[in-house]
Design an enzyme around this catalytic site. Structure first.
Site, short mmCIF file in Angstrom:
data_model
loop_
_atom_site.label_atom_id
_atom_site.label_comp_id
_atom_site.label_asym_id
_atom_site.label_seq_id
_atom_site.Cartn_x
_atom_site.Cartn_y
_atom_site.Cartn_z
N LYS A 9 0.82 -1.21 0.00
CA LYS A 9 0.00 0.00 0.00
C LYS A 9 0.86 1.28 0.00
CE LYS A 9 -4.01 -2.13 2.29
NZ LYS A 9 -5.01 -2.00 3.40
N TYR A 49 -12.48 -1.59 -3.74
CA TYR A 49 -12.99 -1.72 -2.37
C TYR A 49 -14.51 -1.59 -2.30
CZ TYR A 49 -8.50 -1.87 0.17
OH TYR A 49 -7.27 -2.24 0.70
N THR A 91 -5.65 -6.57 10.87
CA THR A 91 -5.91 -5.27 10.22
C THR A 91 -5.35 -4.12 11.04
OG1 THR A 91 -7.98 -6.23 9.40
CG2 THR A 91 -7.75 -3.84 9.23
P1 ATP Z 1 -7.30 -5.58 3.32
O1 ATP Z 1 -8.67 -5.82 2.72
O2 ATP Z 1 -6.69 -4.26 2.88
O3 ATP Z 1 -6.38 -6.73 3.12
P2 ATP Z 1 -8.29 -6.36 5.88
O4 ATP Z 1 -8.98 -7.44 5.13
O5 ATP Z 1 -7.40 -6.74 7.01
O6 ATP Z 1 -7.45 -5.44 4.89
P3 ATP Z 1 -10.79 -4.91 5.83
O7 ATP Z 1 -11.79 -5.01 6.91
O8 ATP Z 1 -11.04 -5.62 4.54
O9 ATP Z 1 -9.36 -5.33 6.43
O10 ATP Z 1 -10.57 -3.36 5.55
C1 ATP Z 1 -9.97 -2.93 4.34
C2 ATP Z 1 -9.01 -1.80 4.67
O11 ATP Z 1 -9.75 -0.67 5.13
C3 ATP Z 1 -8.03 -2.08 5.82
O12 ATP Z 1 -6.90 -2.80 5.45
C4 ATP Z 1 -7.66 -0.68 6.24
O13 ATP Z 1 -6.74 -0.09 5.32
C5 ATP Z 1 -9.01 0.03 6.12
N1 ATP Z 1 -9.77 -0.04 7.37
C6 ATP Z 1 -10.39 -1.11 7.91
N2 ATP Z 1 -11.00 -0.81 9.06
C7 ATP Z 1 -10.75 0.51 9.26
C8 ATP Z 1 -11.11 1.45 10.28
N3 ATP Z 1 -11.85 1.07 11.33
N4 ATP Z 1 -10.67 2.71 10.14
C9 ATP Z 1 -9.93 3.11 9.08
N5 ATP Z 1 -9.57 2.28 8.09
C10 ATP Z 1 -9.97 1.00 8.18
#
Ligand code: ATP
Ligand code: MG
Length: 137
Positions: A9, A49, A91
């Site tokens: 990222k 996303y 995350t």
């Molecule tokens: P990714 O999909 O990027 O691999 P992840 O699966 O661990 O990460 P997701 O729940 O899919 O997490 O969230 C996607 C992305 O959105 C996270 O990686 C982070 O960059 C952002 N994100 C998630 N939760 C939050 C939050 N509470 N506040 C701010 N950003 C968030």
């Protein structure tokens, strides 16, 4: 053999961490079958996303992901999807296990260094979102 999709990222590319992240990927036994550096447009980040479009952090997330270049990767290994999620860590880096990429490098829950597909159906959407068949070797 299984394939998964990964992103280094903007927060990591900005801090010159591409090589350190790739070292962890290769050391863990993943084969890099596709890789390119690019800068996402806002619309491309939103499309990627889209599953999060109702979440409160969606706007900030798409701004972050399009603010500077990323490295997109297709990775191959037995059990690649689950093993890449394990190597990434939680995350929120505050909850990530020692030895994971997010524990070592992530700045916070949003600027968390790497992305990984979370299921086979997700990988099947995400890999062709970024790579044509001819770009996977
Ligand atoms: P990714 O999909 O990027 O691999 P992840 O699966 O661990 O990460 P997701 O729940 O899919 O997490 O969230 C996607 C992305 O959105 C996270 O990686 C982070 O960059 C952002 N994100 C998630 N939760 C939050 C939050 N509470 N506040 C701010 N950003 C968030
Ligand atoms: Mg996710």
């Amino acid at each position: 053999m299984e394939r998964t999709f990964a992103i280094i990222k903007p927060d990591a590319v900005e801090r010159n961490l591409i090589g350190k992240v790739l070292d962890k990927i290769e050391t863990a036994g993943f084969r890099i079958v596709g890789m390119k550096k690019m800068q996402l447009s806002r619309a491309q980040a939103e499309g990627f996303y889209y599953v999060h479009k109702e979440r409160p952090f969606f706007g900030d997330l798409c701004s972050f992901m399009s603010r500077s270049p990323v490295v997109v990767l297709c990775l191959e290994k037995e059990n690649a999807i689950a093993d890449w999620r394990t190597l990434m860590g939680a995350t929120n880096p505050a909850n990530a296990e020692a030895g994971t990429i997010r524990k070592e490098f992530a700045k916070n829950i949003e600027e968390n260094t790497v992305h990984g597909s979370d299921a086979p159906e997700t990988a099947a959407f995400e890999i062709p979102y970024f790579f044509s068949a001819l770009e996977l070797a």
